[in-house]
Scaffold this active site. Structure first.
Site, PDB file in Angstrom:
ATOM      1  N   GLY A  17       0.787  -1.229   0.000  1.00  0.00           N
ATOM      2  CA  GLY A  17       0.000   0.000   0.000  1.00  0.00           C
ATOM      3  C   GLY A  17       0.823   1.285   0.000  1.00  0.00           C
ATOM      4  O   GLY A  17       1.755   1.456  -0.792  1.00  0.00           O
ATOM      5  N   ASP A  37       8.426  -4.482   7.820  1.00  0.00           N
ATOM      6  CA  ASP A  37       7.050  -4.981   7.822  1.00  0.00           C
ATOM      7  C   ASP A  37       7.002  -6.247   8.678  1.00  0.00           C
ATOM      8  O   ASP A  37       7.998  -6.946   8.811  1.00  0.00           O
ATOM      9  CB  ASP A  37       6.556  -5.294   6.400  1.00  0.00           C
ATOM     10  CG  ASP A  37       5.044  -5.175   6.271  1.00  0.00           C
ATOM     11  OD1 ASP A  37       4.566  -4.163   5.724  1.00  0.00           O
ATOM     12  OD2 ASP A  37       4.336  -6.092   6.756  1.00  0.00           O
ATOM     13  N   ASP A  63       7.763  -6.282  13.785  1.00  0.00           N
ATOM     14  CA  ASP A  63       6.435  -5.887  14.271  1.00  0.00           C
ATOM     15  C   ASP A  63       6.625  -4.612  15.086  1.00  0.00           C
ATOM     16  O   ASP A  63       7.375  -4.617  16.069  1.00  0.00           O
ATOM     17  CB  ASP A  63       5.853  -7.025  15.126  1.00  0.00           C
ATOM     18  CG  ASP A  63       4.418  -6.740  15.554  1.00  0.00           C
ATOM     19  OD1 ASP A  63       4.091  -5.563  15.833  1.00  0.00           O
ATOM     20  OD2 ASP A  63       3.629  -7.697  15.618  1.00  0.00           O
ATOM     21  N   ASN A  89       4.235   4.369   9.373  1.00  0.00           N
ATOM     22  CA  ASN A  89       3.107   4.155   8.456  1.00  0.00           C
ATOM     23  C   ASN A  89       2.309   2.893   8.756  1.00  0.00           C
ATOM     24  O   ASN A  89       1.135   2.799   8.393  1.00  0.00           O
ATOM     25  CB  ASN A  89       3.685   4.093   7.025  1.00  0.00           C
ATOM     26  CG  ASN A  89       2.711   3.544   6.018  1.00  0.00           C
ATOM     27  OD1 ASN A  89       1.811   4.241   5.565  1.00  0.00           O
ATOM     28  ND2 ASN A  89       2.878   2.262   5.671  1.00  0.00           N
ATOM     29  N   SER A 143      -4.982   9.709   9.402  1.00  0.00           N
ATOM     30  CA  SER A 143      -6.088   9.368   8.507  1.00  0.00           C
ATOM     31  C   SER A 143      -7.098  10.506   8.617  1.00  0.00           C
ATOM     32  O   SER A 143      -7.045  11.293   9.581  1.00  0.00           O
ATOM     33  CB  SER A 143      -6.738   8.059   9.006  1.00  0.00           C
ATOM     34  OG  SER A 143      -8.012   7.876   8.452  1.00  0.00           O
ATOM     35  N   TYR A 156     -10.616   2.960  15.515  1.00  0.00           N
ATOM     36  CA  TYR A 156      -9.598   3.434  14.574  1.00  0.00           C
ATOM     37  C   TYR A 156      -9.368   4.941  14.750  1.00  0.00           C
ATOM     38  O   TYR A 156      -8.239   5.422  14.760  1.00  0.00           O
ATOM     39  CB  TYR A 156     -10.076   3.094  13.167  1.00  0.00           C
ATOM     40  CG  TYR A 156      -9.123   3.369  12.032  1.00  0.00           C
ATOM     41  CD1 TYR A 156      -8.022   2.551  11.800  1.00  0.00           C
ATOM     42  CD2 TYR A 156      -9.357   4.436  11.151  1.00  0.00           C
ATOM     43  CE1 TYR A 156      -7.177   2.782  10.716  1.00  0.00           C
ATOM     44  CE2 TYR A 156      -8.517   4.671  10.070  1.00  0.00           C
ATOM     45  CZ  TYR A 156      -7.425   3.848   9.862  1.00  0.00           C
ATOM     46  OH  TYR A 156      -6.583   4.084   8.787  1.00  0.00           O
ATOM     47  N   LYS A 160      -5.993   7.246  15.450  1.00  0.00           N
ATOM     48  CA  LYS A 160      -5.527   8.236  14.479  1.00  0.00           C
ATOM     49  C   LYS A 160      -5.550   9.660  15.049  1.00  0.00           C
ATOM     50  O   LYS A 160      -4.736  10.486  14.665  1.00  0.00           O
ATOM     51  CB  LYS A 160      -6.335   8.126  13.181  1.00  0.00           C
ATOM     52  CG  LYS A 160      -6.131   6.773  12.460  1.00  0.00           C
ATOM     53  CD  LYS A 160      -4.659   6.515  12.122  1.00  0.00           C
ATOM     54  CE  LYS A 160      -4.448   5.278  11.275  1.00  0.00           C
ATOM     55  NZ  LYS A 160      -3.028   5.062  10.923  1.00  0.00           N
ATOM     56  N   VAL A 189      -7.722   5.256   0.247  1.00  0.00           N
ATOM     57  CA  VAL A 189      -6.622   4.971  -0.671  1.00  0.00           C
ATOM     58  C   VAL A 189      -6.758   3.507  -1.099  1.00  0.00           C
ATOM     59  O   VAL A 189      -7.099   2.640  -0.274  1.00  0.00           O
ATOM     60  CB  VAL A 189      -5.248   5.212   0.006  1.00  0.00           C
ATOM     61  CG1 VAL A 189      -4.115   4.977  -0.986  1.00  0.00           C
ATOM     62  CG2 VAL A 189      -5.181   6.619   0.594  1.00  0.00           C
ATOM     63  N   THR A 191      -5.772   0.366  -1.284  1.00  0.00           N
ATOM     64  CA  THR A 191      -4.801  -0.594  -0.729  1.00  0.00           C
ATOM     65  C   THR A 191      -5.566  -1.778  -0.121  1.00  0.00           C
ATOM     66  O   THR A 191      -6.779  -1.684   0.115  1.00  0.00           O
ATOM     67  CB  THR A 191      -3.960   0.046   0.407  1.00  0.00           C
ATOM     68  OG1 THR A 191      -4.789   0.155   1.573  1.00  0.00           O
ATOM     69  CG2 THR A 191      -3.405   1.397   0.026  1.00  0.00           C
TER      70      THR A 191
HETATM   71  N1  LIG Z   1      -5.895   2.788   2.711  1.00  0.00           N
HETATM   72  C1  LIG Z   1      -6.577   3.809   3.216  1.00  0.00           C
HETATM   73  O1  LIG Z   1      -7.672   4.156   2.750  1.00  0.00           O
HETATM   74  C2  LIG Z   1      -6.010   4.584   4.378  1.00  0.00           C
HETATM   75  C3  LIG Z   1      -6.633   5.782   4.721  1.00  0.00           C
HETATM   76  C4  LIG Z   1      -6.130   6.519   5.781  1.00  0.00           C
HETATM   77  C5  LIG Z   1      -5.039   6.070   6.476  1.00  0.00           C
HETATM   78  N2  LIG Z   1      -4.453   4.897   6.135  1.00  0.00           N
HETATM   79  C6  LIG Z   1      -3.298   4.462   6.911  1.00  0.00           C
HETATM   80  O2  LIG Z   1      -2.212   4.290   6.047  1.00  0.00           O
HETATM   81  C7  LIG Z   1      -1.297   3.363   6.632  1.00  0.00           C
HETATM   82  C8  LIG Z   1      -0.898   2.343   5.587  1.00  0.00           C
HETATM   83  O3  LIG Z   1      -2.035   1.598   5.250  1.00  0.00           O
HETATM   84  P1  LIG Z   1      -2.315   0.998   3.790  1.00  0.00           P
HETATM   85  O4  LIG Z   1      -3.623   1.484   3.370  1.00  0.00           O
HETATM   86  O5  LIG Z   1      -1.139   1.202   2.932  1.00  0.00           O
HETATM   87  O6  LIG Z   1      -2.527  -0.546   4.196  1.00  0.00           O
HETATM   88  P2  LIG Z   1      -1.805  -1.893   3.784  1.00  0.00           P
HETATM   89  O7  LIG Z   1      -2.546  -2.955   4.493  1.00  0.00           O
HETATM   90  O8  LIG Z   1      -1.623  -1.976   2.305  1.00  0.00           O
HETATM   91  O9  LIG Z   1      -0.354  -1.716   4.423  1.00  0.00           O
HETATM   92  C9  LIG Z   1      -0.131  -1.764   5.803  1.00  0.00           C
HETATM   93  C10 LIG Z   1       1.162  -2.520   6.035  1.00  0.00           C
HETATM   94  O10 LIG Z   1       1.427  -2.468   7.441  1.00  0.00           O
HETATM   95  C11 LIG Z   1       1.890  -3.750   7.838  1.00  0.00           C
HETATM   96  N3  LIG Z   1       1.645  -3.899   9.268  1.00  0.00           N
HETATM   97  C12 LIG Z   1       0.453  -4.058   9.905  1.00  0.00           C
HETATM   98  N4  LIG Z   1       0.646  -4.204  11.214  1.00  0.00           N
HETATM   99  C13 LIG Z   1       1.992  -4.157  11.419  1.00  0.00           C
HETATM  100  C14 LIG Z   1       2.821  -4.254  12.560  1.00  0.00           C
HETATM  101  N5  LIG Z   1       2.278  -4.486  13.772  1.00  0.00           N
HETATM  102  N6  LIG Z   1       4.149  -4.124  12.414  1.00  0.00           N
HETATM  103  C15 LIG Z   1       4.693  -3.909  11.191  1.00  0.00           C
HETATM  104  N7  LIG Z   1       3.970  -3.850  10.069  1.00  0.00           N
HETATM  105  C16 LIG Z   1       2.632  -3.958  10.188  1.00  0.00           C
HETATM  106  C17 LIG Z   1       1.082  -4.727   7.000  1.00  0.00           C
HETATM  107  O11 LIG Z   1       1.726  -6.006   6.930  1.00  0.00           O
HETATM  108  C18 LIG Z   1       1.060  -4.009   5.662  1.00  0.00           C
HETATM  109  O12 LIG Z   1       2.160  -4.350   4.842  1.00  0.00           O
HETATM  110  C19 LIG Z   1      -1.997   2.782   7.863  1.00  0.00           C
HETATM  111  O13 LIG Z   1      -1.521   3.439   9.020  1.00  0.00           O
HETATM  112  C20 LIG Z   1      -3.451   3.138   7.615  1.00  0.00           C
HETATM  113  O14 LIG Z   1      -4.172   3.241   8.812  1.00  0.00           O
HETATM  114  C21 LIG Z   1      -4.903   4.148   5.092  1.00  0.00           C
END
Ligand SMILES: NC(=O)c1ccc[n+]([C@@H]2O[C@H](COP(=O)([O-])OP(=O)(O)OC[C@H]3O[C@@H](n4cnc5c(N)ncnc54)[C@H](O)[C@@H]3O)[C@@H](O)[C@H]2O)c1
Length: 270
Positions: A17, A37, A63, A89, A143, A156, A160, A189, A191
């Site tokens: 993502g 990751d 983690d 992130n 977020s 959530y 945030k 987004v 993802t």
């Molecule tokens: N996608 C959206 O619509 C959106 C909107 C607002 C905010 N966000 C935020 O953006 C950030 C990235 O999310 P994304 O949408 O790219 O999601 P995603 O699921 O594609 O990526 C998240 C990544 O974080 C890793 N992860 C999860 N828990 C973990 C941990 N404990 N330790 C290490 N790695 C860990 C996952 O394995 C994954 O690779 C997050 O903080 C999410 O809350 C996403």
């Protein structure tokens, strides 16, 4: 902020993502990437793709909730070279239940990853960025749920909002070190985190480009989705409308509380 060419950049949740898009964008500009990751298989796939493109990568299966693992990881990061940028992130999606009946174990888990994980990232990376004295930048991923607490995703939103507060306080704290801080507030987004909405969200690559521009401009609040602006405006209007005349305006001044509260990027002149 110095040029990205040759800079060291650590990204948590970097295998998918937004994190992976950041890694690609940074690598394209010549940065050295510490890709973290917790998912080993996704991490290996992301690493292969970046290395095939000629990037300099240190991949760490980490983690963000595990403080012992952070200690081990940062020894490897030191050996990889100076660190200038950190992207807190990693995050997980809402639990999908109302707060009054929310599973307490799921509550502990989302707080641990989305909020304490960001705190752990700050604590691990700031000493390394400070160490070389060249300055740097930290980006925390919040977020739009860090601005608007909608009932179905209250768990959530709590995490945030917390990330938002971390970023605002850290911005003031790190300014004397020449370390900028940005908080990223994406809307939807495309993802895996948002599952079925994937096809309708902004691309993670567009978010990554916006973030790199925000770093260059040292912006604190980084918004990507202008369509949420009226909701944020409505929230702040409701808050301002709720203020009545102060009961004792002298008290907060004399106690030094207002002076402390003015130590923010946006209230220094008020
Ligand atoms: N996608 C959206 O619509 C959106 C909107 C607002 C905010 N966000 C935020 O953006 C950030 C990235 O999310 P994304 O949408 O790219 O999601 P995603 O699921 O594609 O990526 C998240 C990544 O974080 C890793 N992860 C999860 N828990 C973990 C941990 N404990 N330790 C290490 N790695 C860990 C996952 O394995 C994954 O690779 C997050 O903080 C999410 O809350 C996403």
């Amino acid at each position: 902020m110095r040029s990205l060419e040759g800079s060291g950049a650590l990204i948590t949740g970097g295998a998918s993502g937004i994190g992976f898009a950041l890694a690609k964008a940074l690598a394209a500009r010549g940065a050295r990437i510490v890709l973290c990751d917790r998912d080993a298989a996704m991490l290996a796939a992301a690493e292969s793709q970046l290395v095939a493109g000629g990037a300099s990568i240190l991949a760490l299966c980490l983690d963000v909730t595990d403080r012992t693992a952070w200690g081990v990881a940062m020894d490897k990061v030191r050996a990889f070279g100076p660190l200038h940028l950190a992207f807190a992130n990693a995050g997980v999606a809402p639990g999908g239940a109302p707060l009054s009946v929310f599973d307490p174990a799921a509550w502990d888990r989302i707080l641990a990853v989305n909020l304490t994980g960001v705190f752990n990232t700050i604590q691990a990376t700031v000493p390394l960025i400070r160490a070389h004295g060249e300055g740097g930048h930290i980006v925390l991923t919040s977020s739009m749920a860090g601005m608007i607490a909608a009932a179905p995703i209250g768990d959530y939103a709590v995490t945030k909002y917390g990330v938002s507060a971390l970023g605002e306080a850290l911005h003031t704290e790190l300014a004397p070190d020449g370390i900028g801080v940005s908080v990223l507030y994406p809307g939807v987004v495309a993802t895996p985190l948002v599952g079925e909405s994937r096809s309708s969200g902004m691309t993670p690559e567009a978010v990554a480009d916006r973030v790199l521009a925000a770093i260059a401009a040292n912006e604190l609040f980084v918004f990507t989705h202008a369509d949420y602006r009226p909701l944020v405006a409505a929230r702040f209007e409701a808050i301002l409308d709720a203020f009545g005349p102060s009961a004792d305006p002298a008290f907060a001044e004399s106690a030094g509380v207002l002076a402390m509260m003015r130590q923010t990027p946006y209230s220094a002149q008020k």
